[in-house]
Design a protein around this motif. Structure first.
Motif, PDB file in Angstrom:
ATOM      1  N   TRP A  12       0.860  -1.183   0.000  1.00 31.76           N
ATOM      2  CA  TRP A  12       0.000   0.000   0.000  1.00 31.76           C
ATOM      3  C   TRP A  12       0.896   1.232   0.000  1.00 31.76           C
ATOM      4  O   TRP A  12       1.704   1.423   0.892  1.00 31.76           O
ATOM      5  CB  TRP A  12      -0.927  -0.002   1.202  1.00 31.76           C
ATOM      6  N   ILE A  13       0.761   2.056  -1.009  1.00 33.36           N
ATOM      7  CA  ILE A  13       1.573   3.261  -1.165  1.00 33.36           C
ATOM      8  C   ILE A  13       0.645   4.452  -1.357  1.00 33.36           C
ATOM      9  O   ILE A  13      -0.120   4.505  -2.332  1.00 33.36           O
ATOM     10  CB  ILE A  13       2.533   3.147  -2.368  1.00 33.36           C
ATOM     11  N   ARG A  14       0.689   5.397  -0.393  1.00 33.18           N
ATOM     12  CA  ARG A  14      -0.159   6.593  -0.433  1.00 33.18           C
ATOM     13  C   ARG A  14      -1.636   6.240  -0.643  1.00 33.18           C
ATOM     14  O   ARG A  14      -2.342   6.859  -1.439  1.00 33.18           O
ATOM     15  CB  ARG A  14       0.312   7.558  -1.530  1.00 33.18           C
ATOM     16  N   GLY A  15      -2.061   5.211   0.070  1.00 32.30           N
ATOM     17  CA  GLY A  15      -3.453   4.837   0.029  1.00 32.30           C
ATOM     18  C   GLY A  15      -3.876   4.014  -1.169  1.00 32.30           C
ATOM     19  O   GLY A  15      -5.061   3.686  -1.323  1.00 32.30           O
ATOM     20  N   ARG A  16      -2.916   3.655  -2.025  1.00 32.38           N
ATOM     21  CA  ARG A  16      -3.227   2.845  -3.202  1.00 32.38           C
ATOM     22  C   ARG A  16      -2.426   1.551  -3.164  1.00 32.38           C
ATOM     23  O   ARG A  16      -1.279   1.530  -2.721  1.00 32.38           O
ATOM     24  CB  ARG A  16      -2.910   3.607  -4.492  1.00 32.38           C
ATOM     25  N   GLN A  17      -3.030   0.479  -3.627  1.00 32.35           N
ATOM     26  CA  GLN A  17      -2.365  -0.819  -3.630  1.00 32.35           C
ATOM     27  C   GLN A  17      -1.536  -0.977  -4.896  1.00 32.35           C
ATOM     28  O   GLN A  17      -2.049  -0.845  -6.010  1.00 32.35           O
ATOM     29  CB  GLN A  17      -3.391  -1.948  -3.543  1.00 32.35           C
ATOM     30  N   LYS A  18      -0.236  -1.253  -4.720  1.00 34.31           N
ATOM     31  CA  LYS A  18       0.663  -1.506  -5.847  1.00 34.31           C
ATOM     32  C   LYS A  18       1.018  -2.984  -5.854  1.00 34.31           C
ATOM     33  O   LYS A  18       1.637  -3.487  -4.922  1.00 34.31           O
ATOM     34  CB  LYS A  18       1.936  -0.660  -5.748  1.00 34.31           C
ATOM     35  N   VAL A  19       0.633  -3.697  -6.893  1.00 34.63           N
ATOM     36  CA  VAL A  19       0.928  -5.125  -7.025  1.00 34.63           C
ATOM     37  C   VAL A  19       2.263  -5.276  -7.749  1.00 34.63           C
ATOM     38  O   VAL A  19       2.421  -4.808  -8.875  1.00 34.63           O
ATOM     39  CB  VAL A  19      -0.184  -5.855  -7.807  1.00 34.63           C
ATOM     40  N   VAL A  20       3.238  -5.921  -7.098  1.00 34.76           N
ATOM     41  CA  VAL A  20       4.549  -6.113  -7.716  1.00 34.76           C
ATOM     42  C   VAL A  20       4.734  -7.541  -8.230  1.00 34.76           C
ATOM     43  O   VAL A  20       5.513  -7.774  -9.165  1.00 34.76           O
ATOM     44  CB  VAL A  20       5.694  -5.735  -6.743  1.00 34.76           C
ATOM     45  N   ILE A  21       4.041  -8.503  -7.627  1.00 35.15           N
ATOM     46  CA  ILE A  21       4.023  -9.886  -8.118  1.00 35.15           C
ATOM     47  C   ILE A  21       2.565 -10.296  -8.232  1.00 35.15           C
ATOM     48  O   ILE A  21       1.835 -10.291  -7.239  1.00 35.15           O
ATOM     49  CB  ILE A  21       4.767 -10.857  -7.165  1.00 35.15           C
ATOM     50  N   ASP A  22       2.123 -10.654  -9.428  1.00 31.94           N
ATOM     51  CA  ASP A  22       0.702 -10.846  -9.680  1.00 31.94           C
ATOM     52  C   ASP A  22       0.403 -12.285 -10.109  1.00 31.94           C
ATOM     53  O   ASP A  22       0.561 -12.656 -11.270  1.00 31.94           O
ATOM     54  CB  ASP A  22       0.239  -9.868 -10.775  1.00 31.94           C
ATOM     55  N   ASN A  23       0.007 -13.119  -9.127  1.00 33.66           N
ATOM     56  CA  ASN A  23      -0.408 -14.496  -9.384  1.00 33.66           C
ATOM     57  C   ASN A  23       0.602 -15.231 -10.275  1.00 33.66           C
ATOM     58  O   ASN A  23       0.259 -15.806 -11.313  1.00 33.66           O
ATOM     59  CB  ASN A  23      -1.801 -14.522 -10.030  1.00 33.66           C
ATOM     60  N   LEU A  24       1.844 -15.240  -9.834  1.00 32.79           N
ATOM     61  CA  LEU A  24       2.937 -15.805 -10.626  1.00 32.79           C
ATOM     62  C   LEU A  24       2.963 -17.324 -10.545  1.00 32.79           C
ATOM     63  O   LEU A  24       2.970 -17.906  -9.460  1.00 32.79           O
ATOM     64  CB  LEU A  24       4.273 -15.233 -10.136  1.00 32.79           C
ATOM     65  N   ASN A  25       2.982 -17.977 -11.703  1.00 30.70           N
ATOM     66  CA  ASN A  25       3.171 -19.425 -11.808  1.00 30.70           C
ATOM     67  C   ASN A  25       4.321 -19.673 -12.784  1.00 30.70           C
ATOM     68  O   ASN A  25       4.200 -19.390 -13.982  1.00 30.70           O
ATOM     69  CB  ASN A  25       1.899 -20.105 -12.310  1.00 30.70           C
ATOM     70  N   LEU A  26       5.425 -20.183 -12.263  1.00 32.30           N
ATOM     71  CA  LEU A  26       6.622 -20.354 -13.090  1.00 32.30           C
ATOM     72  C   LEU A  26       7.565 -21.324 -12.390  1.00 32.30           C
ATOM     73  O   LEU A  26       7.681 -21.317 -11.162  1.00 32.30           O
ATOM     74  CB  LEU A  26       7.324 -19.003 -13.291  1.00 32.30           C
ATOM     75  N   THR A  27       8.256 -22.164 -13.173  1.00 32.52           N
ATOM     76  CA  THR A  27       9.271 -23.063 -12.632  1.00 32.52           C
ATOM     77  C   THR A  27      10.625 -22.696 -13.218  1.00 32.52           C
ATOM     78  O   THR A  27      10.784 -22.620 -14.442  1.00 32.52           O
ATOM     79  CB  THR A  27       8.962 -24.530 -12.966  1.00 32.52           C
ATOM     80  N   LEU A  28      11.598 -22.433 -12.347  1.00 24.26           N
ATOM     81  CA  LEU A  28      12.953 -22.107 -12.767  1.00 24.26           C
ATOM     82  C   LEU A  28      13.812 -23.367 -12.717  1.00 24.26           C
ATOM     83  O   LEU A  28      13.774 -24.104 -11.729  1.00 24.26           O
ATOM     84  CB  LEU A  28      13.560 -21.037 -11.851  1.00 24.26           C
ATOM     85  N   PRO A  29      14.588 -23.625 -13.751  1.00 22.17           N
ATOM     86  CA  PRO A  29      15.392 -24.849 -13.780  1.00 22.17           C
ATOM     87  C   PRO A  29      16.601 -24.776 -12.859  1.00 22.17           C
ATOM     88  O   PRO A  29      17.071 -23.678 -12.505  1.00 22.17           O
ATOM     89  CB  PRO A  29      15.832 -24.930 -15.246  1.00 22.17           C
ATOM     90  N   SER A  30      17.113 -25.917 -12.475  1.00 22.32           N
ATOM     91  CA  SER A  30      18.348 -25.989 -11.692  1.00 22.32           C
ATOM     92  C   SER A  30      19.550 -25.826 -12.616  1.00 22.32           C
ATOM     93  O   SER A  30      19.463 -26.027 -13.824  1.00 22.32           O
ATOM     94  CB  SER A  30      18.436 -27.330 -10.961  1.00 22.32           C
ATOM     95  N   GLY A  31      20.679 -25.458 -12.021  1.00 25.71           N
ATOM     96  CA  GLY A  31      21.926 -25.406 -12.767  1.00 25.71           C
ATOM     97  C   GLY A  31      22.079 -24.219 -13.691  1.00 25.71           C
ATOM     98  O   GLY A  31      22.953 -24.215 -14.555  1.00 25.71           O
ATOM     99  N   ARG A  32      21.248 -23.169 -13.525  1.00 22.56           N
ATOM    100  CA  ARG A  32      21.343 -21.982 -14.354  1.00 22.56           C
ATOM    101  C   ARG A  32      21.663 -20.778 -13.475  1.00 22.56           C
ATOM    102  O   ARG A  32      21.240 -20.696 -12.327  1.00 22.56           O
ATOM    103  CB  ARG A  32      20.044 -21.710 -15.109  1.00 22.56           C
ATOM    104  N   SER A  33      22.409 -19.835 -14.035  1.00 20.46           N
ATOM    105  CA  SER A  33      22.639 -18.552 -13.383  1.00 20.46           C
ATOM    106  C   SER A  33      21.769 -17.528 -14.088  1.00 20.46           C
ATOM    107  O   SER A  33      21.976 -17.224 -15.265  1.00 20.46           O
ATOM    108  CB  SER A  33      24.122 -18.158 -13.479  1.00 20.46           C
ATOM    109  N   LEU A  34      20.776 -17.028 -13.369  1.00 17.66           N
ATOM    110  CA  LEU A  34      19.729 -16.207 -13.965  1.00 17.66           C
ATOM    111  C   LEU A  34      19.928 -14.737 -13.631  1.00 17.66           C
ATOM    112  O   LEU A  34      20.026 -14.369 -12.452  1.00 17.66           O
ATOM    113  CB  LEU A  34      18.360 -16.653 -13.449  1.00 17.66           C
TER     114      LEU A  34
END
Length: 217
Positions: A12-34
């Motif tokens: 909540w910023i100045r009375g308003r809701q700021k969504v920074v992550i929005d219903n995220l569905n994701l799989t990140l693989p192993s062995g990677r530098s992202l």
């Protein structure tokens, strides 16, 4: 592997809701530098803290089959009232590693001198980052979370940080926030772009950088 399941985070910023992550569905693989890319204020550091477990999401969850470090550059695992040495001892007990070996590594790496045995509240921000970075590099994690930490210190210390980080990346995964594209290219092989609450994964880092630059135009 790190999997996001219906992950949402807002502020909540100045009375308003700021969504920074929005219903995220994701799989990140192993062995990677992202490399994690996104405009200022997009929520990159917030996402790292949620992955590390140092910040709660509004809803959803993160599932991982390996160990994950704290966000190194944020020094979030360091307690201000403890000395540097006491912090390292505490982390050694929490993560089940040899206390004396970790102390010896961090004391040598961080180059804090007498400050190593003084309360962290007396440290500069750079000293806190060196302590946190040294402690995390002294512990084996399957995935390292790094937030601009290799920019800390003088040229010699930057080279030293980069060398030890490269060594850890030869055996582990990483998620790296760095506003320097050459820095990301040095450490990362894949990319993530955070924009409007969504995260897009690119197996090729250059594709992620191109997509990010297009968004910034």
């Amino acid at each position: 592997m790190i999997r996001f399941e219906n992950l949402t985070k807002s502020f909540w910023i100045r009375g308003r809701q700021k969504v920074v992550i929005d219903n995220l569905n994701l799989t990140l693989p192993s062995g990677r530098s992202l490399g994690l890319l996104g405009r200022n204020g997009a929520g990159k550091s917030t996402l790292l803290q949620i992955i590390a477990g140092t910040m709660s999401a509004d809803s959803g969850r993160i599932v991982s089959d390996g160990s994950i470090s704290w966000p190194v550059g944020l020094a979030g695992a360091i307690h201000r009232e403890l000395t540097g040495a006491e912090n390292v001892k505490f982390l050694a007990r929490i993560y089940g590693v040899d206390t004396e070996e970790l102390i010896a590594f961090v004391q040598d790496f961080a180059e804090l001198g007498d400050f190593f045995n003084m309360p962290v509240r007396s440290y500069s921000s750079g000293m806190r980052s060196r302590l946190a970075f040294g402690a995390s590099m002294g512990i084996h994690f399957d995935t390292y979370l790094v937030d601009e930490v290799t920019a800390v210190g003088d040229a010699r210390f930057k080279r030293k940080s980069q060398e030890v980080f490269k060594d850890r990346m030869s055996r582990s995964s990483a998620i790296v926030v760095n506003h320097s594209m050459p820095g990301l290219r040095q450490f990362c092989d894949s990319g993530l772009v955070l924009e409007n609450g969504g995260v897009t994964y690119f197996e090729d880092l250059e594709e992620a950088i191109t997509y990010h630059n297009d968004l910034m135009k």
